[in-house]
Design a protein around this motif. Structure first.
Motif, short mmCIF file in Angstrom:
data_model
loop_
_atom_site.label_atom_id
_atom_site.label_comp_id
_atom_site.label_asym_id
_atom_site.label_seq_id
_atom_site.Cartn_x
_atom_site.Cartn_y
_atom_site.Cartn_z
N PHE A 100 1.17 47.00 8.08
CA PHE A 100 0.23 47.49 8.10
C PHE A 100 -0.59 48.03 7.39
O PHE A 100 -0.20 48.49 6.03
CB PHE A 100 0.16 48.95 9.44
CG PHE A 100 0.48 49.09 10.04
CD1 PHE A 100 -0.07 48.39 12.02
CD2 PHE A 100 2.00 48.41 10.81
CE1 PHE A 100 0.24 48.47 13.35
CE2 PHE A 100 2.59 48.88 12.18
CZ PHE A 100 1.67 48.63 13.30
N PRO A 122 7.70 47.84 10.94
CA PRO A 122 7.14 48.39 9.64
C PRO A 122 6.30 49.12 9.44
O PRO A 122 4.83 47.68 9.36
CB PRO A 122 7.99 47.18 8.98
CG PRO A 122 8.75 46.36 9.70
CD PRO A 122 7.75 46.31 11.12
N LYS A 123 6.24 50.18 8.45
CA LYS A 123 4.77 50.21 8.41
C LYS A 123 4.45 49.39 7.51
O LYS A 123 2.94 49.31 7.40
CB LYS A 123 5.45 51.96 7.86
CG LYS A 123 5.86 52.66 9.00
CD LYS A 123 3.90 53.58 9.28
CE LYS A 123 4.44 54.09 10.75
NZ LYS A 123 4.93 53.56 12.35
N LYS A 124 5.28 48.61 6.73
CA LYS A 124 4.47 48.13 5.34
C LYS A 124 3.57 46.83 5.80
O LYS A 124 3.10 45.98 5.04
CB LYS A 124 5.42 47.29 4.42
CG LYS A 124 6.73 46.59 5.31
CD LYS A 124 7.58 45.90 4.37
CE LYS A 124 8.45 44.62 5.48
NZ LYS A 124 9.62 43.92 4.02
N LYS A 158 -3.22 49.81 4.75
CA LYS A 158 -3.97 51.29 4.61
C LYS A 158 -5.19 51.63 5.54
O LYS A 158 -6.24 50.90 5.38
CB LYS A 158 -3.81 50.77 3.05
CG LYS A 158 -2.99 50.52 2.08
CD LYS A 158 -1.66 51.69 1.50
CE LYS A 158 -1.22 51.38 0.16
NZ LYS A 158 -0.25 50.01 0.82
N LYS A 159 -4.83 52.86 5.30
CA LYS A 159 -5.55 53.18 6.52
C LYS A 159 -7.53 53.67 5.23
O LYS A 159 -7.45 53.80 4.00
CB LYS A 159 -5.71 55.11 6.75
CG LYS A 159 -4.39 55.04 7.53
CD LYS A 159 -5.74 54.20 8.84
CE LYS A 159 -4.40 54.73 10.02
NZ LYS A 159 -3.85 53.38 10.46
N ASP A 189 4.23 49.68 17.54
CA ASP A 189 4.71 51.19 17.05
C ASP A 189 5.95 51.52 16.83
O ASP A 189 6.82 51.95 15.99
CB ASP A 189 4.48 52.53 17.97
CG ASP A 189 4.65 52.06 19.46
OD1 ASP A 189 6.66 51.17 19.27
OD2 ASP A 189 5.45 53.23 19.86
N GLU A 190 6.47 49.66 16.93
CA GLU A 190 7.70 49.68 16.41
C GLU A 190 7.93 48.57 15.17
O GLU A 190 8.91 48.71 14.52
CB GLU A 190 8.70 49.45 17.09
CG GLU A 190 8.93 50.03 19.11
CD GLU A 190 9.98 49.29 19.47
OE1 GLU A 190 10.54 48.37 19.77
OE2 GLU A 190 10.14 50.04 20.68
#
Length: 137
Positions: free
Chosen positions: A78, A74-76, A80-81, A71-72
């Motif tokens: 992950f 960077p979102k990049k 894409k859903k 959860d820490e």
């Protein structure tokens, strides 16, 4: 043999990947060498991270999870859903709504005809009803 049967019990905050024990490897390069690109891809997918790119890129991406909670990160990093290759939203079906509007007009006309037949001034309609339910109130 079997000298390390007791080494997997405790450890970090429950963040250690189930599939690959990163603590057994010294670097991302060594990780790639030991487990291979396919295993890295599977582990990244299991964690919800992007699993494409060169094998070494995958190793480095997975390596980030060694000391950083998911959860820490960077979102990049992950994926894409949702499945699919991101070609935009599905096409809107405009034709169907236009067709149904055309169909509604006929229904309204039929309802208007029914309303005219129920008119209190029509003696034939009142004659069909049992006594007491006629048009006069």
């Amino acid at each position: 043999g079997g000298g390390d049967g007791d080494g997997d019990g405790g450890g970090g905050g429950g963040n250690a990947p189930v599939g690959i024990d990163l603590s057994r490897h010294g670097t991302a390069e060594e990780l790639l060498e030991k487990v291979g690109g396919d295993a890295l891809k599977a582990e990244l997918a299991r964690l919800g991270l992007k699993c494409g790119g060169a094998p070494l890129d995958r190793a480095k991406r997975l390596w980030l999870t060694k000391d950083t909670p998911l959860d820490e990160l960077p979102k990049k990093l992950f994926a894409k859903k949702g499945k699919g290759k991101g070609k935009g939203p599905p096409p809107k079906r405009v034709e169907t709504s236009a067709a149904s509007k055309g169909g509604d007009v006929e229904v309204e006309d039929a309802a208007a005809a029914d309303a005219a037949a129920d008119n209190d001034n029509d003696p034939s309609a009142a004659a069909l009803l049992p006594p007491g339910l006629g048009g006069r109130r």
